[in-house]
Design an enzyme around this catalytic site. Structure first.
Site, PDB file in Angstrom:
ATOM      1  N   SER A  26       0.835  -1.188   0.000  1.00  0.00           N
ATOM      2  CA  SER A  26       0.000   0.000   0.000  1.00  0.00           C
ATOM      3  C   SER A  26       0.873   1.242   0.000  1.00  0.00           C
ATOM      4  O   SER A  26       2.097   1.154   0.024  1.00  0.00           O
ATOM      5  CB  SER A  26      -0.881   0.009   1.253  1.00  0.00           C
ATOM      6  OG  SER A  26      -0.061   0.246   2.385  1.00  0.00           O
ATOM      7  N   LYS A  27       0.217   2.369   0.005  1.00  0.00           N
ATOM      8  CA  LYS A  27       0.925   3.648  -0.055  1.00  0.00           C
ATOM      9  C   LYS A  27       2.012   3.764   1.014  1.00  0.00           C
ATOM     10  O   LYS A  27       3.020   4.429   0.813  1.00  0.00           O
ATOM     11  CB  LYS A  27      -0.075   4.792   0.122  1.00  0.00           C
ATOM     12  CG  LYS A  27      -1.105   4.837  -0.992  1.00  0.00           C
ATOM     13  CD  LYS A  27      -1.024   6.139  -1.772  1.00  0.00           C
ATOM     14  CE  LYS A  27      -1.746   6.056  -3.109  1.00  0.00           C
ATOM     15  NZ  LYS A  27      -3.128   5.569  -3.018  1.00  0.00           N
ATOM     16  N   ARG A  28       1.758   3.113   2.132  1.00  0.00           N
ATOM     17  CA  ARG A  28       2.746   3.177   3.207  1.00  0.00           C
ATOM     18  C   ARG A  28       4.109   2.675   2.751  1.00  0.00           C
ATOM     19  O   ARG A  28       5.136   3.043   3.282  1.00  0.00           O
ATOM     20  CB  ARG A  28       2.298   2.318   4.397  1.00  0.00           C
ATOM     21  CG  ARG A  28       1.085   2.816   5.113  1.00  0.00           C
ATOM     22  CD  ARG A  28       0.837   2.042   6.414  1.00  0.00           C
ATOM     23  NE  ARG A  28       1.842   1.056   6.704  1.00  0.00           N
ATOM     24  CZ  ARG A  28       1.702  -0.250   6.500  1.00  0.00           C
ATOM     25  NH1 ARG A  28       0.588  -0.716   5.993  1.00  0.00           N
ATOM     26  NH2 ARG A  28       2.665  -1.078   6.810  1.00  0.00           N
ATOM     27  N   GLY A  39       5.365   3.191  -0.105  1.00  0.00           N
ATOM     28  CA  GLY A  39       5.942   4.037  -1.136  1.00  0.00           C
ATOM     29  C   GLY A  39       5.123   3.959  -2.410  1.00  0.00           C
ATOM     30  O   GLY A  39       3.907   3.810  -2.344  1.00  0.00           O
TER      31      GLY A  39
END
Length: 491
Positions: free
Chosen positions: A259-261, A263
């Site tokens: 996920s966005k976490r 990157g």
RNA sequence: GGCGCAUUCGUCUAGCCUGGUCUAGGACGCCGCCCUCUCAAGGCGGUAACAGGGGUUCAAAUCCCCUAUGCGCUACCA
């Protein structure tokens, strides 16, 4: 895990993303598997947009998805933009066809109206959970008497349509996992039509797959349990369930869903970061798939050639940027200087005449692992004025042995060669080494001042490229400029 | 909680179906050496794994069972 899936013939598959974000790497991987199976089996691939969630869907994302797919070299035979005989291909344009299927199920007693409000359901669920009981829809509305139903109808109570899950064991045939059996009692009577009249995801997917004559449903592992519901629906609608292939999910390095976490997660992010589409596809394919031998580098065409579902593993897949970087480097190596230069231009803020740029790019390319790495390369040496040296270079020069003679040798050697090409450049370096040897010097005695005097910097590309960039004459000029700088410094 | 799926080096994996050839192979990463005008690249070498426990068998990474762990589903989201 052992997977010896037989070869698939003429598969009709679909890739069905919802346009609620840019094309995620995980989705791209799903699309790739679908594409590989379609292309490898002589079948067809459909692009179907599941855009019923109007709140979150947008045209911008739709465009990004299609552009990203095309960028990584995946195409489709039917879809919203190219049409086809089974359209429309946007779920929002298919909303009209689902109610009739729900009506059929209702008529046949395979589904029923549920008047429970979300609040009531929540209440009963909380109560059940509070007592430590597993909650499944309690079939309250299935047991309604005629009078009760009539009363509810008279009140104009809105209703949802629930599928009446039959008893027995349900089998999902999965290419990777074999027969997955679940007792239907584990599944509660799920909603197929919402009270606002819209079909639920489950109904829509199944109806679409039936009407589009999909033979193989290839998607993420997260749908494996949903597949049980879907098989139930296929059967209730009198259709043969398709073959399934639920591949593992893409995880981040910490083992949680990518996920966005973690990157950058979208294909377009990677395009912007300077990755080659063929490298990205190669990497995504290698996550969970192996040709069974030691080969690692594949072009998309070669993947189609070599791919087989038997080589797909069912285990987890963790996204590893290091390996992607390495693959990108391998694919960049396969490009000519000219091709690489074309691609690198977008990532470059300096401008050079094309001819010069190509030499400059060629000179630094082995230091790059992405196209964007061009920015990190010491290209500024090529725009540095002659005779201008960094402090460090000056110091290095001054402590270089036999400096005067070495510089003189450089100038005189350069001056001997009017032409400028690769062979000449290489020849000059060979000659300088030879000259050094004859004088009893180490090669460094003349080559180190070469680099320092010509570029004014301690790090930079191979000497051959420097000669090609400025030409032998240009190099001589630059060495002379440096000599003047040194003289001025002495005064 | 229930159900489902998964589990070989840090990571991706080969091997598993058809037990012995596995003192478990490759790749990325990391470490070292070589090459070398610099930085790299490249070459060579090294590091490191069958989740645990029971079976079955002459023999198990491979077959069976249990446990553990991870992930997923369990919505009038998709």
């Amino acid at each position: 895990m052992i997977n010896r899936g037989g070869d698939i013939q003429n598969a009709r598959v679909r890739f069905a993303p919802s346009p609620t974000g840019r094309l995620h790497l995980g989705s791209a991987r799903t699309a790739l598997f679908n594409w590989l199976v379609a292309r490898g089996s002589g079948g067809a691939i459909i692009l179907r947009l599941e855009d019923t969630d109007k709140e979150r869907s947008s045209e911008e994302f739709e465009r990004d998805i299609m552009e990203s797919l095309r960028w990584i070299g995946l195409d489709w035979d039917e879809g919203p933009d190219v049409g086809g005989g089974y359209g429309p291909y946007r779920q929002s344009e298919r909303m009209g066809i689902y109610p009739e299927y729900a009506a059929r199920l209702l008529e046949e007693g395979r589904a029923y109206r549920c008047y429970c409000t979300p609040e009531e359901l929540k209440e009963r669920k909380n109560a059940a959970v509070g007592e430590g009981r597993a909650w499944r829809y309690d079939r309250k509305c299935l047991g309604l008497t005629e009078e009760e139903r009539a009363l509810l109808e008279a009140q104009g109570r809105p209703y949802a349509v629930r599928f009446r899950v039959p008893e027995g064991e349900v089998t999902v045939n999965d290419v990777l996992r074999g027969e997955v059996k679940v007792d239907a009692s584990e599944i509660d009577d799920f909603i197929i039509m919402r009270s606002d009249g819209r079909a639920s995801f489950h109904l829509a997917v199944v109806v679409d797959d039936i009407t589009m004559e999909v033979t193989h449903v290839i998607r993420g592992d997260d749908h494996l349990t949903n597949a049980v519901r879907h098989v139930l629906l296929f059967t209730a609608l009198g259709a043969e369930p398709p073959m399934f292939l639920h591949h593992s999910l893409l995880m981040g390095i910490d083992g949680t869903k990518l996920s966005k976490r973690h990157g950058a997660t979208s294909v377009s992010d990677y395009r912007d970061m300077g990755y080659l589409p063929q490298a990205l596809v190669n990497y995504l394919a290698l996550l969970s798939w192996s040709p069974g031998n030691d080969r690692e580098i594949f072009t998309p065409g070669e993947l189609v050639e070599e791919f087989s579902v038997g080589g797909v593993s069912a285990g987890k897949a963790i996204f590893d940027l290091d390996k992607l970087n390495w693959l990108n480097r391998q694919h960049m190596k396969a490009l000519s200087d000219s091709e690489l230069t074309d691609l690198v231009i977008d990532h470059l803020d300096q401008s050079f005449p094309r001819q010069k740029l190509e030499i400059a790019v060629a000179s630094v390319r082995n230091g790059m692992e992405t196209l964007a790495d061009i920015e990190k390369q010491p290209l500024d040496i090529y725009v540095q004025p002659a005779g201008k040296l960094s402090e460090k270079s000056l110091k290095e020069l001054e402590k270089s042995p036999d400096l005067k003679e070495a510089l003189g040798l450089l100038v005189s050697t350069f001056r001997k060669y009017p032409s400028n090409d690769m062979a000449t450049a290489e020849g000059i370096v060979v000659e300088l080494r030879q000259e050094a040897k004859e004088r009893g010097w180490k090669a460094k005695t003349v080559l180190w001042p070469f680099r320092l005097a010509v570029t004014g910097q301690t790090v930079g590309p191979d000497l051959t490229y420097l000669i090609m960039f400025w030409g032998p004459g240009g190099c001589a000029d630059r060495v002379e400029a440096t000599m003047r700088t040194l003289e001025e410094r002495d005064e």
